[in-house]
Design a protein around this motif. Structure first.
Motif, PDB file in Angstrom:
ATOM      1  N   UNK A 106     -10.166   3.875   5.622  1.00 30.56           N
ATOM      2  CA  UNK A 106      -9.198   3.179   5.789  1.00 30.56           C
ATOM      3  C   UNK A 106      -9.190   1.861   5.166  1.00 30.56           C
ATOM      4  N   UNK A 107     -10.170   1.436   4.746  1.00 33.43           N
ATOM      5  CA  UNK A 107     -10.438   0.228   3.779  1.00 33.43           C
ATOM      6  C   UNK A 107     -10.108   0.579   2.551  1.00 33.43           C
ATOM      7  N   UNK A 108     -10.315   1.864   1.878  1.00 36.77           N
ATOM      8  CA  UNK A 108      -9.873   2.389   0.453  1.00 36.77           C
ATOM      9  C   UNK A 108      -8.449   2.229   0.366  1.00 36.77           C
ATOM     10  N   UNK A 109      -7.906   2.856   1.431  1.00 35.09           N
ATOM     11  CA  UNK A 109      -6.222   2.853   1.444  1.00 35.09           C
ATOM     12  C   UNK A 109      -5.795   1.480   1.551  1.00 35.09           C
ATOM     13  N   UNK A 110      -6.169   0.709   2.434  1.00 39.81           N
ATOM     14  CA  UNK A 110      -5.832  -0.799   2.236  1.00 39.81           C
ATOM     15  C   UNK A 110      -5.912  -1.489   0.934  1.00 39.81           C
TER      16      UNK A 110
END
Length: 488
Positions: A175-179
């Motif tokens: 989730x954080x990598x995508x963000x």
């Protein structure tokens, strides 16, 4: 991409007489290389994050990882020193793209009602508005505005027992990598369910609820859904159950879905599990012609801040004349040392339990034989190794007791098996745990009974002596929404 990661965790029972200080953190996990092979729940996330990040070619900087067994509020200087250690390492590592933190969510220190929120705010101040901050929490947390305002994404474990720490760590990383890479724009909204209870996920109706919650993820703009159980023995204004939804840029959708989930949970409240009193549970066990029957000493769970030396169930079993019964685990480092010095086979008079305070009951004097010794013993919660310290097996005329040096709840039959105790030969097995024992013990149990025992973490949520949390919650109030709905 550059990742900074760290872990600072404990669960604070505001009403526990045991202070959380340096010894609490340093006896379990205190290192800046936890991801290089350290065992335990709070090394699992950083180990997972390093593996994924390095596979993607990211640069990884690791700060302090530490964990203390739940107890009373953390000493102020101890919290501030550990917090500042992590923050100083973050400053040195700057600039970073992503910060991932593994914390509990119910940590309270002297002068700080919300340690996780304090940490999130200080991290955000360092990294600025553009960096991505991810926070993995235990569902028994207090979800606060300071956490929500400063983190990019917060994810709670879904399972209780907490056997999905690694899966949730993987989810948070993605989730954080995508963000951070611009593919998504996470938005978080929560809903206050105004409930205070326990949600045991192996059992219906909570099992189906969690499965439905999980099925929403990855569809129609919903990135993640968490149920915040709350930690009922933490005196925090936000203590209680909340639903949390993360969407891709749609705050309205997140708010609506969180409320729908919260109201669904509210409608289920009459079907949630209740616990028999200690006497009712023991009577039920005595009437059953099966073995072994596993009895959970709910209120003396070290994982909730209890001393793990309460004698209420032991006293009741002795008064009933029960034999072939095993208890685990009593925390008493002094007694363990005495028994190790005496050696296997030694017969000795001991005073067991009742040492920490009124919530521990009265001490019990027994003449025991030392049947086994295990040094540096380990038990498991899922794949995570949980250290027990040194353990001894004491036997008094068919009553078997495990005593250990590191205060911890009972997670797994290994608590007994490490010492040579054959649980298949026991009629009853009493575990000092509220629910984390279930994953390990259910496969070997003929029956499992959760006892509403006296002690430091009573399951009667109507009598918790809050000073900072208002009383407008179920079951203390029959309908905490009534006044609001009448005003509409």
């Amino acid at each position: 991409m550059k990742l900074f990661m760290a872990s600072l965790a404990t669960e604070t029972n505001s009403f526990s007489p045991i202070p959380t200080g340096w010894s609490g953190f340093k006896e379990h996990l205190y290192t800046k290389t936890a991801s290089r092979g350290e065992p335990g729940l709070y090394a699992a996330a950083v180990t997972c994050w390093r593996t994924i990040a390095e596979a993607r070619g990211w640069e990884v900087v690791e700060g302090l990882c530490t964990y203390a067994q739940p107890a009373g509020p953390t000493v102020r200087a101890v919290y501030e020193t550990m917090r500042d250690d992590i923050l100083n390492d973050l400053r040195v590592a700057m600039p970073v793209d992503v910060v991932l933190m593994s914390m509990h969510g119910a940590m309270i220190a002297q002068g700080y009602d919300d340690c996780e929120g304090d940490m999130m705010a200080r991290i955000r101040e360092i990294v600025g508005p553009e960096a991505t901050i991810g926070l993995e929490l235990d569902p028994h947390c207090h979800l606060t505005e300071q956490m929500l305002d400063n983190a990019t994404a917060i994810i709670c474990y879904k399972e209780y027992p907490h056997v999905d720490v690694v899966e949730r760590a993987e989810e948070l990383f993605t989730l954080c990598a995508d963000a951070a890479e611009g593919r998504t724009a996470p938005v978080m909204r929560d809903y206050d369910c105004r409930m205070m209870t326990m949600y045991h996920t192996p059992f219906e109706p909570v099992r189906g609820y969690v499965d439905r919650m999980s099925a929403m993820e990855g569809k129609d703009g919903i990135l993640s859904v968490s149920l915040v159980h709350g930690f009922p023995w933490g005196d925090n204004p936000c203590c209680g159950t909340r639903t949390l939804v993360i969407t891709d840029g749609d705050a309205g959708l997140a708010s609506r879905r969180a409320e729908v989930l919260g109201r669904e949970l509210w409608d289920m409240r009459g079907d949630l599990r209740r616990f028999p009193s200690m006497e009712e549970g023991l009577e039920r066990a005595a009437s059953m012609n099966v073995a072994p029957i596993v009895l959970a000493d709910f209120a003396d769970n070290a994982g909730g801040g209890a001393p793990s030396d309460a004698t209420f169930v032991l006293r009741a079993a002795l008064d009933r004349g029960w034999k072939d019964i095993a208890f685990g685990t009593f925390w008493d480092p002094v007694l363990v040392g005495m028994c190790i010095d005496a050696g296997v086979g030694a017969k000795m008079a001991v005073r067991l339990g009742g040492k920490i305070g009124p919530m521990s009951g009265d001490p019990i004097d027994l003449t025991v034989t030392v049947r086994g010794i295990a040094r540096d013993a380990v038990q498991h919660l899922g794949k995570a190794e949980m250290r027990m310290g040194d353990c001894v097996w004491l036997e008094a005329d068919g009553v078997h007791v495990v005593v250990n040096t590191k205060r911890t709840q009972t997670f797994h039959p290994e608590t007994f098996e490490n010492l040579g105790i054959d649980l298949s030969r026991m009629k009853y097995v009493v575990v000092k745990s509220s629910q984390h024992f279930y994953d390990g013990f259910a496969p070997i149990a003929a029956e499992v009974i959760h006892l509403g025992t006296p002690g430091a973490i009573t399951p009667d949520f109507t009598i918790v002596p809050f000073t900072k949390r208002d009383s407008n919650y179920w079951p203390k109030v029959n309908d905490p929404f009534a006044e609001e709905e009448a005003a509409r």
